[in-house]
Motif scaffolding. Structure first.
Motif, PDB file in Angstrom:
ATOM      1  N   ASN A  78      -8.382 -11.794 -12.390  1.00 52.92           N
ATOM      2  CA  ASN A  78      -8.169 -10.777 -11.352  1.00 52.92           C
ATOM      3  C   ASN A  78      -7.732 -11.416 -10.044  1.00 52.92           C
ATOM      4  O   ASN A  78      -6.935 -10.857  -9.297  1.00 52.92           O
ATOM      5  CB  ASN A  78      -9.449  -9.963 -11.126  1.00 52.92           C
ATOM      6  CG  ASN A  78      -9.662  -9.015 -12.293  1.00 52.92           C
ATOM      7  OD1 ASN A  78      -8.717  -8.670 -12.993  1.00 52.92           O
ATOM      8  ND2 ASN A  78     -10.908  -8.612 -12.496  1.00 52.92           N
ATOM      9  N   GLU A  79      -8.288 -12.598  -9.788  1.00 52.01           N
ATOM     10  CA  GLU A  79      -7.955 -13.291  -8.541  1.00 52.01           C
ATOM     11  C   GLU A  79      -6.452 -13.634  -8.515  1.00 52.01           C
ATOM     12  O   GLU A  79      -5.760 -13.417  -7.525  1.00 52.01           O
ATOM     13  CB  GLU A  79      -8.796 -14.569  -8.478  1.00 52.01           C
ATOM     14  CG  GLU A  79      -8.635 -15.351  -7.209  1.00 52.01           C
ATOM     15  CD  GLU A  79      -9.070 -16.814  -7.401  1.00 52.01           C
ATOM     16  OE1 GLU A  79      -9.435 -17.189  -8.533  1.00 52.01           O
ATOM     17  OE2 GLU A  79      -8.994 -17.551  -6.413  1.00 52.01           O
ATOM     18  N   ALA A  80      -5.964 -14.139  -9.660  1.00 50.97           N
ATOM     19  CA  ALA A  80      -4.540 -14.484  -9.733  1.00 50.97           C
ATOM     20  C   ALA A  80      -3.675 -13.224  -9.647  1.00 50.97           C
ATOM     21  O   ALA A  80      -2.625 -13.219  -9.001  1.00 50.97           O
ATOM     22  CB  ALA A  80      -4.250 -15.238 -11.029  1.00 50.97           C
ATOM     23  N   LEU A  81      -4.155 -12.144 -10.267  1.00 48.07           N
ATOM     24  CA  LEU A  81      -3.392 -10.878 -10.211  1.00 48.07           C
ATOM     25  C   LEU A  81      -3.245 -10.394  -8.772  1.00 48.07           C
ATOM     26  O   LEU A  81      -2.163  -9.981  -8.345  1.00 48.07           O
ATOM     27  CB  LEU A  81      -4.097  -9.787 -11.032  1.00 48.07           C
ATOM     28  CG  LEU A  81      -3.767  -9.703 -12.507  1.00 48.07           C
ATOM     29  CD1 LEU A  81      -4.558  -8.572 -13.154  1.00 48.07           C
ATOM     30  CD2 LEU A  81      -2.270  -9.478 -12.721  1.00 48.07           C
ATOM     31  N   SER A  82      -4.344 -10.434  -8.033  1.00 45.77           N
ATOM     32  CA  SER A  82      -4.293  -9.983  -6.633  1.00 45.77           C
ATOM     33  C   SER A  82      -3.358 -10.876  -5.834  1.00 45.77           C
ATOM     34  O   SER A  82      -2.570 -10.398  -5.019  1.00 45.77           O
ATOM     35  CB  SER A  82      -5.673 -10.041  -5.974  1.00 45.77           C
ATOM     36  OG  SER A  82      -6.572  -9.321  -6.722  1.00 45.77           O
ATOM     37  N   ALA A  83      -3.456 -12.180  -6.090  1.00 41.72           N
ATOM     38  CA  ALA A  83      -2.615 -13.116  -5.341  1.00 41.72           C
ATOM     39  C   ALA A  83      -1.136 -12.881  -5.637  1.00 41.72           C
ATOM     40  O   ALA A  83      -0.290 -12.925  -4.739  1.00 41.72           O
ATOM     41  CB  ALA A  83      -3.001 -14.544  -5.694  1.00 41.72           C
ATOM     42  N   MET A  84      -0.822 -12.552  -6.897  1.00 34.68           N
ATOM     43  CA  MET A  84       0.587 -12.327  -7.255  1.00 34.68           C
ATOM     44  C   MET A  84       1.131 -11.068  -6.606  1.00 34.68           C
ATOM     45  O   MET A  84       2.294 -11.003  -6.249  1.00 34.68           O
ATOM     46  CB  MET A  84       0.740 -12.257  -8.762  1.00 34.68           C
ATOM     47  CG  MET A  84       0.694 -13.635  -9.383  1.00 34.68           C
ATOM     48  SD  MET A  84       0.914 -13.533 -11.129  1.00 34.68           S
ATOM     49  CE  MET A  84       0.016 -14.938 -11.660  1.00 34.68           C
ATOM     50  N   TRP A  85       0.284 -10.050  -6.466  1.00 27.51           N
ATOM     51  CA  TRP A  85       0.720  -8.818  -5.787  1.00 27.51           C
ATOM     52  C   TRP A  85       1.069  -9.131  -4.323  1.00 27.51           C
ATOM     53  O   TRP A  85       2.108  -8.732  -3.814  1.00 27.51           O
ATOM     54  CB  TRP A  85      -0.384  -7.757  -5.889  1.00 27.51           C
ATOM     55  CG  TRP A  85      -0.248  -6.626  -4.925  1.00 27.51           C
ATOM     56  CD1 TRP A  85      -1.124  -6.291  -3.941  1.00 27.51           C
ATOM     57  CD2 TRP A  85       0.816  -5.676  -4.848  1.00 27.51           C
ATOM     58  NE1 TRP A  85      -0.678  -5.196  -3.258  1.00 27.51           N
ATOM     59  CE2 TRP A  85       0.515  -4.787  -3.795  1.00 27.51           C
ATOM     60  CE3 TRP A  85       2.002  -5.486  -5.561  1.00 27.51           C
ATOM     61  CZ2 TRP A  85       1.345  -3.730  -3.429  1.00 27.51           C
ATOM     62  CZ3 TRP A  85       2.828  -4.425  -5.194  1.00 27.51           C
ATOM     63  CH2 TRP A  85       2.506  -3.568  -4.154  1.00 27.51           C
ATOM     64  N   ILE A  86       0.196  -9.914  -3.680  1.00 25.26           N
ATOM     65  CA  ILE A  86       0.466 -10.273  -2.274  1.00 25.26           C
ATOM     66  C   ILE A  86       1.752 -11.099  -2.201  1.00 25.26           C
ATOM     67  O   ILE A  86       2.636 -10.867  -1.382  1.00 25.26           O
ATOM     68  CB  ILE A  86      -0.725 -11.064  -1.669  1.00 25.26           C
ATOM     69  CG1 ILE A  86      -1.954 -10.161  -1.622  1.00 25.26           C
ATOM     70  CG2 ILE A  86      -0.386 -11.603  -0.284  1.00 25.26           C
ATOM     71  CD1 ILE A  86      -3.255 -10.890  -1.357  1.00 25.26           C
ATOM     72  N   TYR A  87       1.855 -12.032  -3.135  1.00 23.11           N
ATOM     73  CA  TYR A  87       3.018 -12.926  -3.140  1.00 23.11           C
ATOM     74  C   TYR A  87       4.314 -12.151  -3.359  1.00 23.11           C
ATOM     75  O   TYR A  87       5.348 -12.435  -2.738  1.00 23.11           O
ATOM     76  CB  TYR A  87       2.835 -13.979  -4.235  1.00 23.11           C
ATOM     77  CG  TYR A  87       3.972 -14.975  -4.310  1.00 23.11           C
ATOM     78  CD1 TYR A  87       4.399 -15.661  -3.177  1.00 23.11           C
ATOM     79  CD2 TYR A  87       4.609 -15.233  -5.527  1.00 23.11           C
ATOM     80  CE1 TYR A  87       5.435 -16.574  -3.248  1.00 23.11           C
ATOM     81  CE2 TYR A  87       5.650 -16.149  -5.593  1.00 23.11           C
ATOM     82  CZ  TYR A  87       6.060 -16.811  -4.459  1.00 23.11           C
ATOM     83  OH  TYR A  87       7.088 -17.696  -4.522  1.00 23.11           O
ATOM     84  N   SER A  88       4.262 -11.105  -4.228  1.00 27.14           N
ATOM     85  CA  SER A  88       5.486 -10.358  -4.516  1.00 27.14           C
ATOM     86  C   SER A  88       5.978  -9.610  -3.284  1.00 27.14           C
ATOM     87  O   SER A  88       7.155  -9.312  -3.150  1.00 27.14           O
ATOM     88  CB  SER A  88       5.262  -9.371  -5.675  1.00 27.14           C
ATOM     89  OG  SER A  88       4.430  -8.305  -5.257  1.00 27.14           O
ATOM     90  N   ARG A  89       5.044  -9.310  -2.354  1.00 28.91           N
ATOM     91  CA  ARG A  89       5.454  -8.607  -1.125  1.00 28.91           C
ATOM     92  C   ARG A  89       5.719  -9.565   0.013  1.00 28.91           C
ATOM     93  O   ARG A  89       6.595  -9.357   0.830  1.00 28.91           O
ATOM     94  CB  ARG A  89       4.351  -7.625  -0.707  1.00 28.91           C
ATOM     95  CG  ARG A  89       4.144  -6.531  -1.738  1.00 28.91           C
ATOM     96  CD  ARG A  89       2.936  -5.715  -1.409  1.00 28.91           C
ATOM     97  NE  ARG A  89       3.106  -4.911  -0.213  1.00 28.91           N
ATOM     98  CZ  ARG A  89       3.678  -3.723  -0.216  1.00 28.91           C
ATOM     99  NH1 ARG A  89       4.126  -3.205  -1.316  1.00 28.91           N
ATOM    100  NH2 ARG A  89       3.793  -3.053   0.905  1.00 28.91           N
TER     101      ARG A  89
END
Ligand SMILES: Nc1ncnc2c1ncn2[C@@H]1O[C@H](COP(=O)(O)OP(=O)(O)OP(=O)(O)O)[C@@H](O)[C@H]1O
Ligand SMILES: [Mg+2]
Length: 266
Positions: free
Chosen positions: A240-251
């Motif tokens: 979940n931590e990586a998922l959240s980080a990827m969402w931030i990164y995509s924006r």
């Protein structure tokens, strides 16, 4: 017991599963967009309706159109002919329709001479049958013949690349003509635009016949679904931590500081 992944192989395979450089072709990796897919399928299922799919560059317009046929198969519609063309600045009305129909032929049968003679079939490419100056009515007649055996969805991608105003007007006239004659063929226009007017101009005559589908930027859940589907295909689970980080990164790519993501094989 955790198996140790082979990182070189994983990096190579990840490059095949995540393809930001080219549109997606695989339904298995296609994430989200169910509202937009439903709207387009609705347009396809109703005679007289056509679809315009528009949005910012890179939001997934071509990918959605690539997997559309699989969504149609899911609901038992598997007799679709779906020719497509990419528009470019040099196109005119004839070149557009020639591109899209060049691989399609019409077969006609006529009876042979004498009582026992077999029927004679002749096949001719639709494009060869076009007159020098193709009109919307010529196209309407061809699609009417072709759609007798198969339902058709004709896709014009990169529609915003057209520079010839007359071509756009003639495409709108074709859509109107197909709707008025109840031809069982759907035109789908795809392009980068903020509005449908920006893509085909103000053609009030076709407005009623057009289902306008805007593809917004992906939501957090949709972006995360891309990651979940892709990592599952690679045999990995994502935290979940990586998922959240990827969402931030995509924006905000500049926000990605110190992300460590250790894959686990499943
Ligand atoms: N629904 C989706 N699920 C998973 N990946 C997607 C999805 N939509 C788009 N992508 C990914 O995003 C990238 C851009 O998608 P695509 O090329 O379809 O966008 P586009 O809107 O057609 O872009 P352009 O405006 O440049 O033509 C592709 O590489 C694709 O892998
Ligand atoms: Mg595209």
């Amino acid at each position: 017991m955790d198996r140790q992944p082979n990182f070189s192989t994983l990096i190579f395979e990840a490059g095949r599963v995540f393809t930001p450089g080219s549109p997606l072709n695989e339904r298995e990796l296609f994430a989200g967009r169910s509202d937009q897919v439903d709207q387009i399928i609705n347009a396809i299922s109703q005679k007289g309706y056509h679809a315009v799919l528009y949005g910012d560059r890179g939001v997934g317009k071509t990918s959605l159109s690539n997997v559309l046929v699989e969504f149609l198969n899911d609901i038992g519609k598997d007799m679709f002919l779906m020719p497509r063309a990419n528009c470019d600045a040099s196109d005119n009305f004839k070149s557009l329709w020639s591109k899209v129909l060049r691989d399609i032929s019409l077969t006609r049968s006529r009876s042979g001479m004498g009582f026992t003679a077999e029927a004679i079939s002749t096949s001719q490419s639709v494009v060869e049958m076009f007159p020098e100056n193709v009109t919307p009515d010529d196209v309407r007649r061809s699609l009417d013949l072709l759609s007798k055996n198969n339902s058709m969805v004709v896709i014009f991608d990169e529609f915003d690349r057209l520079t010839n105003k007359m071509t756009t007007v003639m495409m709108a006239d074709t859509i109107k003509s197909l709707s008025d004659h109840g031809v069982d063929a759907t035109i789908m226009l795809i392009g980068v635009a903020d509005s449908v007017d920006a893509l085909i101009g103000e053609h009030q005559s076709v407005e009623r016949a057009l289902v306008q589908v805007r593809l917004p930027r992906m939501s957090q859940a949709e972006v995360q679904q891309i990651v979940i589907k892709g990592t599952a295909k690679l045999g990995l689970v994502v935290s979940n931590e990586a998922l959240s980080a990827m969402w931030i990164y995509s924006r905000r790519p500049d926000q990605l500081i110190g992300l460590t993501c250790v894959p686990k094989c499943v």
